[in-house]
Design an enzyme around this catalytic site. Structure first.
Site, PDB file in Angstrom:
ATOM      1  N   GLU A   1       9.200   6.665 -17.690  1.00 28.29           N
ATOM      2  CA  GLU A   1       7.813   7.115 -17.875  1.00 28.29           C
ATOM      3  C   GLU A   1       7.271   6.650 -19.218  1.00 28.29           C
ATOM      4  O   GLU A   1       6.116   6.210 -19.335  1.00 28.29           O
ATOM      5  CB  GLU A   1       7.736   8.640 -17.732  1.00 28.29           C
ATOM      6  CG  GLU A   1       7.976   9.067 -16.284  1.00 28.29           C
ATOM      7  CD  GLU A   1       8.223  10.556 -16.104  1.00 28.29           C
ATOM      8  OE1 GLU A   1       8.370  10.982 -14.951  1.00 28.29           O
ATOM      9  OE2 GLU A   1       8.289  11.297 -17.108  1.00 28.29           O
TER      10      GLU A   1
ATOM     11  N   HIS B   1       0.835  -1.216   0.000  1.00 29.88           N
ATOM     12  CA  HIS B   1       0.000   0.000   0.000  1.00 29.88           C
ATOM     13  C   HIS B   1       0.864   1.259   0.000  1.00 29.88           C
ATOM     14  O   HIS B   1       0.488   2.271   0.575  1.00 29.88           O
ATOM     15  CB  HIS B   1      -0.947   0.019   1.211  1.00 29.88           C
ATOM     16  CG  HIS B   1      -1.657  -1.282   1.413  1.00 29.88           C
ATOM     17  ND1 HIS B   1      -2.800  -1.626   0.728  1.00 29.88           N
ATOM     18  CD2 HIS B   1      -1.354  -2.349   2.194  1.00 29.88           C
ATOM     19  CE1 HIS B   1      -3.178  -2.842   1.095  1.00 29.88           C
ATOM     20  NE2 HIS B   1      -2.322  -3.312   1.981  1.00 29.88           N
TER      21      HIS B   1
ATOM     22  N   SER C   1      14.720  19.191 -18.605  1.00 35.04           N
ATOM     23  CA  SER C   1      13.624  20.085 -18.965  1.00 35.04           C
ATOM     24  C   SER C   1      14.152  21.144 -19.911  1.00 35.04           C
ATOM     25  O   SER C   1      15.306  21.564 -19.798  1.00 35.04           O
ATOM     26  CB  SER C   1      13.076  20.740 -17.697  1.00 35.04           C
ATOM     27  OG  SER C   1      12.382  21.919 -18.014  1.00 35.04           O
TER      28      SER C   1
ATOM     29  N   LYS D   1      16.752  20.153 -13.786  1.00 36.01           N
ATOM     30  CA  LYS D   1      15.964  18.922 -13.759  1.00 36.01           C
ATOM     31  C   LYS D   1      16.670  17.743 -14.402  1.00 36.01           C
ATOM     32  O   LYS D   1      17.312  17.849 -15.434  1.00 36.01           O
ATOM     33  CB  LYS D   1      14.638  19.138 -14.495  1.00 36.01           C
ATOM     34  CG  LYS D   1      13.734  20.142 -13.817  1.00 36.01           C
ATOM     35  CD  LYS D   1      12.920  19.527 -12.699  1.00 36.01           C
ATOM     36  CE  LYS D   1      11.714  18.818 -13.279  1.00 36.01           C
ATOM     37  NZ  LYS D   1      11.027  18.063 -12.224  1.00 36.01           N
TER      38      LYS D   1
END
Ligand code: ARG
Length: 502
Positions: free
Chosen positions: A299, A167, A286, A292
């Site tokens: 992803e 969880h 980025s 970044k």
């Protein structure tokens, strides 16, 4: 010509409209021409169709259905069509008609003898299987690369303690090796599913004709052999209409992609927590925020699962309720599976590279491993081993958990367990276990080491898992190599047969 009306091949049209070489004027175009055409998408089966044409032509010659000399002319023309490439095909509803037209353009009406005793229905079914089997092997190979990476990194981290979650909350400490091998186990089943799907894909429907067989004395086993299939799909109606193998192939890819998405998600979260440092090669930045470093490859890997599930769902939806035998819906059934197999293969290779090159931050992981009283289950196990019913032990540790904090020293936490034991049982902790044993159980590394049941995270148990995983990967690699060798040998046999006619 339509497959419902095999007819006879007409002379190539003198006006130069190549469509009329294989199809009657009535069906040569009109407003639906583009809609009917799969020629562009058929590029994926261009090579397959040439192989199928060659094997079929060789068989027709061997059976005396087509003269050797005509077979030779057809085979030479096919070589020429191959050299010209798919982009040079212009005429025809699909690659099958277009190649036949191109052959007729080169050698005249005898080129149409190539389509004796077959239909586009068995032809396209054969082409899809011929192409998809290679794709399945490529995806299976990528799973081996990923499994090797997982095992390799796992073998270097058998003692590296990390938090395990349920969880998304710290649940029990485990090790990096145990975590990585959990994915190896899953991906191993994906390899098995892909290789298993291959067995059913690699059967030849050729010779089924439209669906009802043919009066010509063909040899279906021979074309199957020449094309490297491990046998035929026997019933001719089944052979030309079945596409369950597409559902199976796309589902195998989607199941793998789903596993990859979980691995990717974990690694995205782990890099966010500072547990792992992705290699720059698998990160992006980025365009505006110079600081970044984003886990974009992971992803995208996670995203591929969505497309793969869509492909599997789309395939089943398209097949649902189709009557026997052939329906044109089927033309739309296969293009997506080649693409998704390629995407899933690439995502698998990327995941392998990301896993192989990521750095695991041992100190951060060890620090986090005991967070959230993650050793609570181990303490309850210890109390149960000391003679308490597990349910009572659970109650004691649950009571202690209300007060234990991440900042407690082992001694302080053990004192709280003692207090809880007295509350629940009216007896001190020492009636059941020693304070030192409780303090040891509160140590994440000791907790991991104690869980040495088969498949558990203790380093000895993981050593067994590693050995099994390595042996399994090797066995699967051998299976894969044998499939590839068998296909390569068939391709050589077909080349040799073709050479004997040209
Ligand atoms: N391009 C078609 C397909 O992929 C070939 C079969 C056409 N057959 C027919 N009976 N119209 O399914």
């Amino acid at each position: 010509m339509t497959d419902d009306d095999p007819g006879t091949v007409r002379d190539a049209d003198a006006t130069g409209d190549p469509d009329t070489a294989v199809r009657r004027d009535r069906f040569s175009g009109g407003p639906a021409r583009e809609f009917l055409s799969s020629l562009a998408a058929d590029e994926a089966i261009f090579a397959a169709d040439l192989a199928v044409d060659r094997a079929h032509t060789v068989m027709l010659a061997e059976q005396g259905i087509v003269d050797d000399a005509v077979a030779g002319e057809i085979l030479v023309a096919l070589d020429d069509v191959e050299s010209a490439g798919h982009d040079e095909l212009t005429a025809g509803e699909d690659v099958h008609e277009a190649i036949e037209t191109a052959v007729i353009d080169r050698i005249g009406p005898d080129g149409g003898r190539m389509h004796t005793a077959r239909s586009r229905n068995d032809e396209v079914a054969t082409c899809i299987r011929y192409r998809l089997r290679e794709d399945l092997l490529a995806v299976a190979e990528a799973t081996l690369t990923l499994r090797e990476a997982l095992v390799e990194v796992a073998s270097e981290h058998t003692e590296a303690v990390m938090p395990g979650y349920t969880h998304l909350q710290p649940a029990q400490p485990t090790t990096v090796a145990h975590y990585l091998l959990s994915y190896e186990g899953g991906i191993a089943r994906d390899t098995a599913r892909l290789l298993d799907a291959y067995e059913r894909v690699n059967r030849s429907p050729l010779g089924a004709a439209a669906f009802a067989g043919t009066p010509f004395d063909i040899d279906r086993d021979r074309t199957a052999e020449l094309l490297g299939f491990d046998g035929t799909v026997r019933n001719s109606m089944d052979a030309s209409s079945a596409r369950d193998f597409l559902a199976e192939g796309s589902t195998a890819c989607a199941t793998l992609a789903t596993a990859l998405s979980g691995l990717a998600e974990d690694c995205i979260v782990f890099s966010n927590k500072g547990f792992i440092e992705l290699s720059d090669a698998y990160s992006s930045t980025s365009s505006i925020m110079p600081q970044k470093k984003n886990p974009d490859t992971l992803e995208l890997t996670r995203g591929v699962a969505g497309d793969a599930i869509g492909e599997a769902t789309g395939t089943l939806s398209l097949l649902k309720g189709l009557p026997r035998a052939y329906n044109r819906d089927l033309q739309r059934a296969h293009a997506g599976v080649f693409e998704i197999a390629d995407d899933v293969r690439e995502a698998t290779e990327i995941a392998a590279g990301a896993v192989a090159t990521a750095e695991w931050n041992g100190a951060t992981l060890a620090d986090a491993a005991g967070d959230g009283f993650s050793t609570a289950t181990g303490v309850a196990d210890l109390l149960a081993m000391g003679g308490l019913p597990f349910r009572t032990a659970h109650e004691i540790v649950a009571a202690a958990a209300e007060t234990v904090s991440d900042d407690d020293t082992p001694a302080a936490a053990a004192a709280k367990v003692d207090e809880a034991t007295r509350k629940v049982t009216d007896e001190p902790l020492s009636t059941h276990v020693s304070r030192e044993d409780v303090e040891a159980a509160l140590d994440p590394a000791a907790s991991v080491a104690s869980r040495d049941s088969a498949g558990g995270p203790a380093p000895e148990a993981v050593a067994d898992e590693l050995a099994t995983a390595e042996a399994d990967i090797e066995a699967d690699a051998e299976t894969l190599a044998a499939r590839r060798e068998s296909l390569a040998a068939a391709a050589e046999r077909l080349d040799a047969e073709v050479a004997s006619y040209v």
